[in-house]
Design an enzyme around this catalytic site. Sequence first.
Site, PDB file in Angstrom:
ATOM      1  N   LYS A   1       7.657 -21.155 -33.042  1.00  0.00           N
ATOM      2  CA  LYS A   1       7.202 -21.915 -34.216  1.00  0.00           C
ATOM      3  C   LYS A   1       6.553 -20.947 -35.208  1.00  0.00           C
ATOM      4  O   LYS A   1       5.857 -20.014 -34.806  1.00  0.00           O
ATOM      5  CB  LYS A   1       6.194 -22.981 -33.752  1.00  0.00           C
ATOM      6  CG  LYS A   1       5.748 -23.948 -34.840  1.00  0.00           C
ATOM      7  CD  LYS A   1       4.861 -25.052 -34.236  1.00  0.00           C
ATOM      8  CE  LYS A   1       4.387 -26.062 -35.268  1.00  0.00           C
ATOM      9  NZ  LYS A   1       3.571 -27.143 -34.679  1.00  0.00           N
TER      10      LYS A   1
ATOM     11  N   SER B   1       2.333 -32.903 -31.908  1.00  0.00           N
ATOM     12  CA  SER B   1       3.413 -32.119 -32.523  1.00  0.00           C
ATOM     13  C   SER B   1       4.358 -31.388 -31.583  1.00  0.00           C
ATOM     14  O   SER B   1       5.364 -30.857 -32.034  1.00  0.00           O
ATOM     15  CB  SER B   1       2.824 -31.105 -33.492  1.00  0.00           C
ATOM     16  OG  SER B   1       2.521 -31.756 -34.701  1.00  0.00           O
TER      17      SER B   1
ATOM     18  N   SER C   1       4.993 -31.811 -35.825  1.00  0.00           N
ATOM     19  CA  SER C   1       5.306 -30.759 -36.757  1.00  0.00           C
ATOM     20  C   SER C   1       6.213 -29.667 -36.181  1.00  0.00           C
ATOM     21  O   SER C   1       6.781 -28.891 -36.951  1.00  0.00           O
ATOM     22  CB  SER C   1       4.004 -30.109 -37.253  1.00  0.00           C
ATOM     23  OG  SER C   1       3.304 -29.505 -36.172  1.00  0.00           O
TER      24      SER C   1
HETATM   25  N1  GLN Z   1       1.441 -35.800 -36.760  1.00  0.00           N
HETATM   26  C1  GLN Z   1       0.122 -35.276 -36.550  1.00  0.00           C
HETATM   27  C2  GLN Z   1      -0.470 -34.873 -37.871  1.00  0.00           C
HETATM   28  O1  GLN Z   1       0.213 -34.960 -38.853  1.00  0.00           O
HETATM   29  C3  GLN Z   1       0.169 -34.178 -35.553  1.00  0.00           C
HETATM   30  C4  GLN Z   1       0.188 -32.798 -36.083  1.00  0.00           C
HETATM   31  C5  GLN Z   1       0.179 -31.772 -35.022  1.00  0.00           C
HETATM   32  O2  GLN Z   1       0.125 -32.073 -33.831  1.00  0.00           O
HETATM   33  N2  GLN Z   1       0.171 -30.531 -35.455  1.00  0.00           N
HETATM   34  O3  GLN Z   1      -1.610 -34.506 -37.934  1.00  0.00           O
END
Ligand code: GLN
Length: 480
Positions: A78, A177, A153
């Site tokens: 990532k 995420s 994400s």
């Molecule tokens: N969807 C969550 C957010 O937008 C999770 C993000 C994440 O785990 N980095 O904060």
Amino acid sequence: MNFEKMTIVETLQGLKAGTFTSVDVVKGLLAVMEASQATIHAYVTIDAEGALKQAAECDRMRAEGVDLPLLGVPIAIKDNMNVIGQPCTASSRILEGYKAPYDATVIAKLRAAGAIFLGRTNMDEFALGSTTQTSGFGPTENPVARGCIPGGSSGGSAAAVGGDLAICALGSDTGGSIRQPASHCGLVGVKPTYGRVSRYGVVACASSLDQVGPMTKTVEDAALLLNVISGVDPMDATCLDVPVPDYTQAWAKADVEKPLAGMTIGLPVEYYGEGIDPEVRALVEDAKQRAVALGATLKEVSLPHSDYGIPTYYICMTAEISANLARFDSVRYGMRVQCDDVIEQYKRTRAEGFGAEVKRRVLLGTFVLSSGYYDAYYNRAQKVRTLIRQDLEAAFKECDCLLSAVTPEPAWPLGVYQNDPIRNYLSDVLTVAANLSGCSAIAIPAGKTKEGKPVGVQLIGPNFGEMTLFKVAKALEIAR
Ligand code: GLN
């Protein structure tokens, strides 16, 4: 040979047997990766030259008799983890052109284990999102449910592994995420216990919630990766000195017929309420029945503060992201809109470099931390966070782990809900508690909807309960 379809275990077998070399595997992968960029767009950068060089080095080492846990296995990373010499942008324009000056601890550990770094996967900008559409470099498409979001994400990592454009990947999970995109792309994704894996060299999202974890095709591959990346790190004071077991031993002693005999799996009633898509519900039900057939006892439990999960998460996370992103000031990293006046330079760089979702969260975060509202929002959220943790601790007195859906609905079409942040935030309703409390969690494939969209099932375990999660996950995987 379709190298890209292989698992880590298969890759290692072939390399050890001399059926193919690491250079063969990397060449095969690079071809499919590059060909899919115009459609799937799983990667923000591909390091063909670097990966081939590393592969040749791994082949040379193997020929000399060296054996390492991941020798010659390529992995996708990532775009928020520093890999020395490669770009590291967290999919933000503000970091365009930035090259990592050092390896994150997880990367150093993988490197020492012999892994090869193929490239950087697309993500929501600074890991803020659930769709990979907030990336400053364009969205990623779900390779299985075409035309749909891959989740986020870590959507690029999920699309890479799910679309056979990588053998395995690392993602990061702040509120879901890893688990949510793993679920949308039919993969295994682990959110380790907070403190299990070092965050050093990982671009900070919300520091008290972030953990790096594996995204793989099988449970065994996830265990192999977690073995390598776990463990104490003097560079991260929140990384705990807890022995790292061999996670592949989690299922070694299990009874073949009834591997889950004697285990109690909790079903949080609040996670089975309204708003869960009927097809998701049916697939979770199927996983429950499999668990019973494998010997587990199911037990309803309650997590009474679940309704407060989303508001608590979005207060804590925005507070932390607003503080963490203050370092992007046009002076120290990445892009700069050159101005004579330094304050003007800060403002213009941040205005141009950050996308809309990042700005929204920075605004919200500075608001909840502002002196007049600190007690009403941030302080109160911290207290509710404790209650959420206590709910889980109480549940784990009654059961070994919890089972639920990962997300209320399968992947939705690209573009839908894009201008509806609340709608996106609500999709994290089943995943945020594990981050707020710090405990372990895993997503594993549960099946597909009639339209062919992958759906996952989530297991949540106590702190350092990864062995239990792997045991249950492996049993459910075999029985599918
Ligand atoms: N969807 C969550 C957010 O937008 C999770 C993000 C994440 O785990 N980095 O904060």
